[in-house]
Design a protein around this motif. Structure first.
Motif, PDB file in Angstrom:
ATOM      1  N   ARG A 280      50.314  37.834  33.446  1.00 15.59           N
ATOM      2  CA  ARG A 280      50.195  38.204  34.856  1.00 15.59           C
ATOM      3  C   ARG A 280      51.044  37.271  35.715  1.00 15.59           C
ATOM      4  O   ARG A 280      51.013  36.048  35.526  1.00 15.59           O
ATOM      5  CB  ARG A 280      48.736  38.145  35.309  1.00 15.59           C
ATOM      6  CG  ARG A 280      47.882  39.223  34.680  1.00 15.59           C
ATOM      7  CD  ARG A 280      46.413  39.032  35.013  1.00 15.59           C
ATOM      8  NE  ARG A 280      45.624  40.113  34.450  1.00 15.59           N
ATOM      9  CZ  ARG A 280      45.178  41.144  35.150  1.00 15.59           C
ATOM     10  NH1 ARG A 280      45.409  41.218  36.451  1.00 15.59           N
ATOM     11  NH2 ARG A 280      44.471  42.098  34.578  1.00 15.59           N
TER      12      ARG A 280
ATOM     13  N   PRO B 260      51.018  43.378  40.758  1.00 19.29           N
ATOM     14  CA  PRO B 260      50.626  44.529  41.590  1.00 19.29           C
ATOM     15  C   PRO B 260      51.841  45.080  42.337  1.00 19.29           C
ATOM     16  O   PRO B 260      52.431  44.380  43.157  1.00 19.29           O
ATOM     17  CB  PRO B 260      49.582  43.938  42.547  1.00 19.29           C
ATOM     18  CG  PRO B 260      49.890  42.472  42.595  1.00 19.29           C
ATOM     19  CD  PRO B 260      50.427  42.112  41.244  1.00 19.29           C
TER      20      PRO B 260
ATOM     21  N   GLY C 261      43.712  52.132  41.629  1.00 21.67           N
ATOM     22  CA  GLY C 261      44.364  51.672  40.407  1.00 21.67           C
ATOM     23  C   GLY C 261      43.451  51.743  39.204  1.00 21.67           C
ATOM     24  O   GLY C 261      42.246  51.495  39.295  1.00 21.67           O
TER      25      GLY C 261
ATOM     26  N   ASP D  67      43.896  46.588  36.071  1.00 18.50           N
ATOM     27  CA  ASP D  67      43.837  45.338  36.836  1.00 18.50           C
ATOM     28  C   ASP D  67      43.483  44.204  35.878  1.00 18.50           C
ATOM     29  O   ASP D  67      42.602  44.367  35.049  1.00 18.50           O
ATOM     30  CB  ASP D  67      42.786  45.438  37.954  1.00 18.50           C
ATOM     31  CG  ASP D  67      42.844  44.230  38.864  1.00 18.50           C
ATOM     32  OD1 ASP D  67      43.701  43.362  38.646  1.00 18.50           O
ATOM     33  OD2 ASP D  67      42.011  44.157  39.782  1.00 18.50           O
TER      34      ASP D  67
ATOM     35  N   TYR E  36      52.441  41.894  34.076  1.00 17.01           N
ATOM     36  CA  TYR E  36      51.735  42.682  35.089  1.00 17.01           C
ATOM     37  C   TYR E  36      51.850  42.003  36.440  1.00 17.01           C
ATOM     38  O   TYR E  36      51.644  40.791  36.562  1.00 17.01           O
ATOM     39  CB  TYR E  36      50.249  42.868  34.771  1.00 17.01           C
ATOM     40  CG  TYR E  36      49.536  43.568  35.917  1.00 17.01           C
ATOM     41  CD1 TYR E  36      49.692  44.938  36.107  1.00 17.01           C
ATOM     42  CD2 TYR E  36      48.780  42.854  36.842  1.00 17.01           C
ATOM     43  CE1 TYR E  36      49.091  45.582  37.182  1.00 17.01           C
ATOM     44  CE2 TYR E  36      48.176  43.496  37.917  1.00 17.01           C
ATOM     45  CZ  TYR E  36      48.338  44.859  38.085  1.00 17.01           C
ATOM     46  OH  TYR E  36      47.766  45.490  39.151  1.00 17.01           O
TER      47      TYR E  36
ATOM     48  N   LEU F 208      45.636  49.700  45.714  1.00 12.84           N
ATOM     49  CA  LEU F 208      45.488  49.462  44.286  1.00 12.84           C
ATOM     50  C   LEU F 208      44.042  49.210  43.908  1.00 12.84           C
ATOM     51  O   LEU F 208      43.571  49.645  42.857  1.00 12.84           O
ATOM     52  CB  LEU F 208      46.353  48.274  43.868  1.00 12.84           C
ATOM     53  CG  LEU F 208      47.858  48.531  43.761  1.00 12.84           C
ATOM     54  CD1 LEU F 208      48.602  47.233  43.492  1.00 12.84           C
ATOM     55  CD2 LEU F 208      48.167  49.565  42.692  1.00 12.84           C
ATOM     56  N   ARG F 209      43.324  48.489  44.769  1.00 14.91           N
ATOM     57  CA  ARG F 209      41.908  48.252  44.500  1.00 14.91           C
ATOM     58  C   ARG F 209      41.124  49.550  44.451  1.00 14.91           C
ATOM     59  O   ARG F 209      40.234  49.747  43.611  1.00 14.91           O
ATOM     60  CB  ARG F 209      41.314  47.334  45.567  1.00 14.91           C
ATOM     61  CG  ARG F 209      39.871  46.897  45.277  1.00 14.91           C
ATOM     62  CD  ARG F 209      39.181  46.400  46.525  1.00 14.91           C
ATOM     63  NE  ARG F 209      38.998  47.467  47.494  1.00 14.91           N
ATOM     64  CZ  ARG F 209      38.066  48.412  47.410  1.00 14.91           C
ATOM     65  NH1 ARG F 209      37.228  48.436  46.381  1.00 14.91           N
ATOM     66  NH2 ARG F 209      37.980  49.350  48.346  1.00 14.91           N
TER      67      ARG F 209
ATOM     68  N   GLY G 121      52.886  48.561  37.738  1.00 15.95           N
ATOM     69  CA  GLY G 121      52.948  47.113  37.639  1.00 15.95           C
ATOM     70  C   GLY G 121      52.832  46.577  36.226  1.00 15.95           C
ATOM     71  O   GLY G 121      53.092  45.395  35.986  1.00 15.95           O
TER      72      GLY G 121
ATOM     73  N   GLY H 108      48.587  52.642  39.646  1.00 17.75           N
ATOM     74  CA  GLY H 108      48.696  51.219  39.381  1.00 17.75           C
ATOM     75  C   GLY H 108      49.378  50.846  38.085  1.00 17.75           C
ATOM     76  O   GLY H 108      49.607  49.658  37.832  1.00 17.75           O
TER      77      GLY H 108
ATOM     78  N   ALA I 126      47.500  46.218  48.631  1.00 20.84           N
ATOM     79  CA  ALA I 126      46.476  45.613  47.783  1.00 20.84           C
ATOM     80  C   ALA I 126      45.193  46.435  47.808  1.00 20.84           C
ATOM     81  O   ALA I 126      44.537  46.635  46.775  1.00 20.84           O
ATOM     82  CB  ALA I 126      46.206  44.179  48.246  1.00 20.84           C
TER      83      ALA I 126
END
Length: 254
Positions: free
Chosen positions: A233, A176, A251, A254, A174, A247-248, A77, A74, A244
């Protein structure tokens, strides 16, 4: 020799192959460096190459086989900026995203990030990767966004070819945007094996250790402290639900 190539993604692919429990041989293909857009039909055909790595978008996930594992956990990003030294005073005055949108961005031909930046109100100039740092030095654009994991090692050699470029020390973006290993649609078993190997490397800590110690990625982890940087962001409206979720799950930023 091939064994002497030790870029992070190469070492990670070797590690994933070793942990996959499958008999996988990695064979490099030597060719003039094709653009990302050119690599897509090459990979679809699966004759010259069957694996590449690059940033994702919905089209690539539709026509190729991604291993849904963000290979840089991650940190792709997190976009820091190379710029010209004479731009630093102007950048120090940036207090908002609107202030940052006044600066033009340099990006590569066919990179998914181009559309993300444009969707968020940025002006984007494009060129070939091998020339972008020199374009920056020649005032063709103001900022060259690079991923957190890559910017310091890249700057170390780019500054020799493009005098006066520096890493902006105070601000970053940043959004994603994972980077994956993509595979030919003809190679589902290979994709499944490498994806399993990546997950094992993540679970046993070997992947994070590699990310922090590889010569290509370690300089940023050692020299750039994100807690000292203001991060603005922005959205990525084109990220797929699968990305998504990846990444959750994997990553670290965040």
């Amino acid at each position: 020799t091939w064994d002497q190539y030790s870029e992070y993604h190469v070492d990670l692919l070797r590690l994933a192959a070793r942990l996959s429990s499958e008999d996988i041989t990695i064979t490099p293909i030597c060719m003039d460096y094709p653009t990302e857009e050119r690599r897509i039909p090459m990979l679809q055909a699966g004759k010259e190459i069957n694996t590449v790595f690059f940033g994702t978008n919905a089209k690539r996930e539709e026509v190729l086989l991604p291993a849904y594992f963000p290979i840089y956990l991650g940190t792709t990003g997190v976009r820091l900026f190379m710029t010209r030294e004479n731009m630093l005073d102007d950048l120090s005055d940036v207090q908002s995203l609107e202030d940052l949108q006044k600066f033009s961005m340099g990006q590569g031909l066919g990179w998914p990030d181009n559309a993300i930046l444009e969707d968020n109100g940025f002006s984007v100039a494009v060129g070939r990767y091998a020339t972008l740092h020199r374009m920056l030095a020649a005032n063709r654009f103001d900022l060259y966004p690079r991923a957190y994991w890559q910017i310091h090692a890249e700057w170390n050699w780019m500054k020799e070819q493009a005098k006066g470029i520096v890493i902006a020390p105070e601000i970053a973006l940043y959004y994603p945007q994972p980077i994956y290993f993509f595979f030919s649609p003809n190679e589902p078993r290979l994709r499944d094996a490498i994806e399993a190997g990546l997950q094992r490397a993540y679970s046993n800590g070997m992947l994070f250790d590699l990310l922090k110690t590889n010569w290509e990625t370690a300089p940023s982890f050692q020299n750039i402290k994100l807690r000292d940087i203001r991060v603005f962001r922005i959205r990525n409206d084109k990220i797929t639900p699968q990305s998504a979720e990846a990444l959750r799950q994997y990553g670290i930023y965040d």
